[in-house]
Design a protein around this motif. Sequence first.
Motif, PDB file in Angstrom:
ATOM      1  N   LEU A   1       0.825  -1.204   0.000  1.00 52.63           N
ATOM      2  CA  LEU A   1       0.000   0.000   0.000  1.00 52.63           C
ATOM      3  C   LEU A   1       0.860   1.255   0.000  1.00 52.63           C
ATOM      4  N   ALA A   2       1.953   1.232   0.712  1.00 54.33           N
ATOM      5  CA  ALA A   2       2.810   2.405   0.834  1.00 54.33           C
ATOM      6  C   ALA A   2       3.791   2.530  -0.322  1.00 54.33           C
ATOM      7  N   VAL A   3       4.547   1.448  -0.607  1.00 53.45           N
ATOM      8  CA  VAL A   3       5.682   1.579  -1.531  1.00 53.45           C
ATOM      9  C   VAL A   3       5.690   0.564  -2.665  1.00 53.45           C
ATOM     10  N   GLY A   4       4.701  -0.310  -2.734  1.00 55.14           N
ATOM     11  CA  GLY A   4       4.706  -1.302  -3.794  1.00 55.14           C
ATOM     12  C   GLY A   4       5.614  -2.483  -3.480  1.00 55.14           C
ATOM     13  N   GLY A   5       6.079  -3.164  -4.513  1.00 58.60           N
ATOM     14  CA  GLY A   5       6.931  -4.340  -4.327  1.00 58.60           C
ATOM     15  C   GLY A   5       6.177  -5.621  -4.625  1.00 58.60           C
ATOM     16  N   LYS A   6       6.423  -6.639  -3.779  1.00 57.16           N
ATOM     17  CA  LYS A   6       5.793  -7.948  -3.964  1.00 57.16           C
ATOM     18  C   LYS A   6       4.474  -8.031  -3.206  1.00 57.16           C
ATOM     19  N   TRP A   7       3.553  -8.842  -3.758  1.00 59.77           N
ATOM     20  CA  TRP A   7       2.351  -9.191  -3.016  1.00 59.77           C
ATOM     21  C   TRP A   7       2.688 -10.159  -1.887  1.00 59.77           C
ATOM     22  N   MET A   8       1.941 -10.077  -0.800  1.00 65.95           N
ATOM     23  CA  MET A   8       2.092 -11.037   0.293  1.00 65.95           C
ATOM     24  C   MET A   8       0.760 -11.645   0.718  1.00 65.95           C
ATOM     25  N   GLY A   9      -0.338 -11.083   0.214  1.00 66.07           N
ATOM     26  CA  GLY A   9      -1.653 -11.537   0.635  1.00 66.07           C
ATOM     27  C   GLY A   9      -2.229 -12.620  -0.260  1.00 66.07           C
ATOM     28  N   GLU A  10      -3.553 -12.758  -0.169  1.00 67.43           N
ATOM     29  CA  GLU A  10      -4.258 -13.804  -0.903  1.00 67.43           C
ATOM     30  C   GLU A  10      -5.306 -13.267  -1.864  1.00 67.43           C
ATOM     31  N   SER A  11      -5.883 -12.116  -1.572  1.00 70.10           N
ATOM     32  CA  SER A  11      -6.989 -11.640  -2.408  1.00 70.10           C
ATOM     33  C   SER A  11      -6.545 -11.294  -3.822  1.00 70.10           C
ATOM     34  N   TRP A  12      -5.310 -10.811  -3.995  1.00 74.68           N
ATOM     35  CA  TRP A  12      -4.842 -10.424  -5.328  1.00 74.68           C
ATOM     36  C   TRP A  12      -4.853 -11.610  -6.305  1.00 74.68           C
ATOM     37  N   LYS A  13      -4.692 -12.816  -5.766  1.00 72.51           N
ATOM     38  CA  LYS A  13      -4.659 -14.006  -6.615  1.00 72.51           C
ATOM     39  C   LYS A  13      -6.015 -14.285  -7.279  1.00 72.51           C
ATOM     40  N   ARG A  14      -7.064 -13.674  -6.765  1.00 69.11           N
ATOM     41  CA  ARG A  14      -8.412 -13.914  -7.278  1.00 69.11           C
ATOM     42  C   ARG A  14      -8.881 -12.851  -8.269  1.00 69.11           C
ATOM     43  N   ILE A  15      -8.046 -11.863  -8.555  1.00 65.22           N
ATOM     44  CA  ILE A  15      -8.499 -10.731  -9.358  1.00 65.22           C
ATOM     45  C   ILE A  15      -8.724 -11.110 -10.819  1.00 65.22           C
ATOM     46  N   LYS A  16      -7.834 -11.887 -11.412  1.00 61.06           N
ATOM     47  CA  LYS A  16      -8.051 -12.299 -12.805  1.00 61.06           C
ATOM     48  C   LYS A  16      -9.335 -13.105 -12.943  1.00 61.06           C
ATOM     49  N   PHE A  17      -9.605 -13.971 -11.976  1.00 59.70           N
ATOM     50  CA  PHE A  17     -10.843 -14.754 -12.005  1.00 59.70           C
ATOM     51  C   PHE A  17     -12.041 -13.831 -11.852  1.00 59.70           C
ATOM     52  N   MET A  18     -11.942 -12.891 -10.937  1.00 58.91           N
ATOM     53  CA  MET A  18     -13.022 -11.920 -10.732  1.00 58.91           C
ATOM     54  C   MET A  18     -13.319 -11.155 -12.021  1.00 58.91           C
ATOM     55  N   ARG A  19     -12.266 -10.689 -12.666  1.00 57.81           N
ATOM     56  CA  ARG A  19     -12.461  -9.926 -13.902  1.00 57.81           C
ATOM     57  C   ARG A  19     -13.049 -10.795 -15.009  1.00 57.81           C
ATOM     58  N   SER A  20     -12.711 -12.078 -15.025  1.00 58.19           N
ATOM     59  CA  SER A  20     -13.275 -12.960 -16.052  1.00 58.19           C
ATOM     60  C   SER A  20     -14.793 -13.072 -15.883  1.00 58.19           C
ATOM     61  N   ILE A  21     -15.263 -13.087 -14.643  1.00 51.21           N
ATOM     62  CA  ILE A  21     -16.706 -13.132 -14.377  1.00 51.21           C
ATOM     63  C   ILE A  21     -17.360 -11.817 -14.790  1.00 51.21           C
ATOM     64  N   LEU A  22     -16.734 -10.702 -14.411  1.00 52.61           N
ATOM     65  CA  LEU A  22     -17.290  -9.388 -14.739  1.00 52.61           C
ATOM     66  C   LEU A  22     -17.296  -9.150 -16.242  1.00 52.61           C
ATOM     67  N   ASP A  23     -16.224  -9.538 -16.908  1.00 49.69           N
ATOM     68  CA  ASP A  23     -16.119  -9.292 -18.350  1.00 49.69           C
ATOM     69  C   ASP A  23     -17.072 -10.173 -19.158  1.00 49.69           C
ATOM     70  N   ASP A  24     -17.501 -11.269 -18.567  1.00 49.75           N
ATOM     71  CA  ASP A  24     -18.408 -12.177 -19.271  1.00 49.75           C
ATOM     72  C   ASP A  24     -19.842 -11.651 -19.296  1.00 49.75           C
ATOM     73  N   MET A  25     -20.140 -10.680 -18.443  1.00 55.24           N
ATOM     74  CA  MET A  25     -21.504 -10.170 -18.347  1.00 55.24           C
ATOM     75  C   MET A  25     -21.832  -9.260 -19.528  1.00 55.24           C
ATOM     76  N   GLU A  26     -23.081  -9.314 -19.964  1.00 57.47           N
ATOM     77  CA  GLU A  26     -23.517  -8.449 -21.061  1.00 57.47           C
ATOM     78  C   GLU A  26     -23.592  -6.997 -20.611  1.00 57.47           C
ATOM     79  N   TYR A  27     -24.003  -6.790 -19.358  1.00 55.75           N
ATOM     80  CA  TYR A  27     -24.121  -5.457 -18.772  1.00 55.75           C
ATOM     81  C   TYR A  27     -23.523  -5.492 -17.369  1.00 55.75           C
ATOM     82  N   PRO A  28     -23.121  -4.336 -16.824  1.00 51.91           N
ATOM     83  CA  PRO A  28     -22.732  -4.307 -15.410  1.00 51.91           C
ATOM     84  C   PRO A  28     -23.926  -4.676 -14.532  1.00 51.91           C
TER      85      PRO A  28
END
Length: 542
Positions: free
Chosen positions: A410-437
């Motif tokens: 959050l402050a300076v960037g670098g490497k990820w250490m958490g778990e939620s970031w690993k789910r973002i591509k999957f999340m976007r695949s669900i959102l992008d598959d929708m016809e509308y928001p």
Amino acid sequence: MKTVVISILMCLSSTIASAQVERWGMFETSLTAPLTEENPFNVELKAIFENADTAIIVNGYYDGIDKKTRQGIWRIRFMPMREGEWHFVTISDTHGLNGKNGHFSCIAPSANNHGPVMVDETGLHFRYADGKRFMPVGTTSYDWMHATNDHRFGNFDKGLTIQEQTLKSLEMSGFNKIRSLLLVHNFDKSYPEPDIFPFERKGDGWDWTRLNPRYFDHVEKYTLQLMQLGIEQDLILFHPYDEGRWGFDAMPREAGVLLCKYVTARFGAIRNIWWSMANEYDGLKKQPKDVWDVWTYAVIDNDPYHHLISIHSFTAQYYKYWDSRYTHCSIQDQAPVEVQGGAAIVRNIYKKPVIFDEICYEGDMTSRWGCLTGEEELYRMWQAYVCGTYATHAECFQYGNPHDFSHDFLAVGGKWMGESWKRIKFMRSILDDMEYPMYLADSSWDPYTSACGPNCYMVYLGKQKVKEWAFNLPAKNSSFPRLKGGEQFKVEIIDTWNMTITECPIIFETTRSGHYRMADKENRVVPLTEQPYLLLRIKRIN
């Protein structure tokens, strides 16, 4: 990441030399003139760009001294929004800069160039200039562009700079927006002093009438790299985290105007720029309230491309987002995304796109705002999206001193250490598959069910752990046609945390269940696994 930088610079150089620029690309021309003015930042330089019946005026900017000729360098940048021949002429109060003219051809955009992001026709969501939908799934790293490369203060691999590591992390994750500070962040006295600052020195302070162009070089460099990765740069112009160390949080009003005019002239022609007037603007206690109107106008009046613009405040201190100058809401408040349907209330009030840019962070801090689990972070993000709003991620794991904010992503960037970031591509695949928001299908009456088109519902079960879901939908489908009896649907069970999609084998058929609801004609159910964070995607098949 070094090869990316080189390729971008080569692209810019070849663009100018060949006099061809793709639509929403960046045309640049440089001019030199003797430094006759005592302060080159007082030199007025504009250019008029014309294409058929379109004329656009842009500001030029001072970019330092040519080491060979000792003359001043000024640059003019332009983002063409129409294909065809463009002609330009300069206007300046300095003889050597006035009346210069030229032309270039604007050609079709390349495959990954969709233009700048703007508010869509509904007034509630976003799209690129070419019409492609844009659903912001962003993160935050405040000082990453300015962070030290001292390994005591950052989590990054040897052989990489912390900026290169941050870009690598962003590319891995799939985020499409990042919130970044324009001005340096003061962490504490143990954190190394920056090598370079945005204003020139004057005695023990700053010359508020002179910017340091070299400071803005690296902001430009990393903004262009983000563009190559398909990531929007939500650039935060002011912030309170100076805390008196350098005085940038207390700069004079006119210095802020100079800064706003400079960044719009220099960065406005870069298509992935968004303007955030401030992070926690109400923390700048030494600034009068009316300065935000002055500085906001300084950005808007000098940005011919009308980039997205907002402002951000302390937790639940909502700004006047109904003001037409602000294209969207940038909100710090986790309460609306902690409960089902809460985020929709905010959007219904402001009637424009809403991004919850701070919903607390995944991390291991003792502070209450930085200790969410990855599951909770992702849950809050989904709570925003199912209501037709958006949310911004961040993580703050203290890989240095557990009480030191200056070490985390959050402050300076670098490497990820958490778990939620690993789910973002999957999340976007669900959102992008929708016809509308997504919108709540029957707002106020059903906080679980969203419409994402005339033939699709989403039901977010959140933290519920249930064995089954009885097929039951609101007859109302937001602004789409109401459900009728005899319509058939299939259901997919999306585990948003474990990133799986399982199709239920049952074909459900609707029948009226009271005046407002539709159930399955045989009262069948969707069997579930008693796992939390399930999202049901319900699609019409007839």
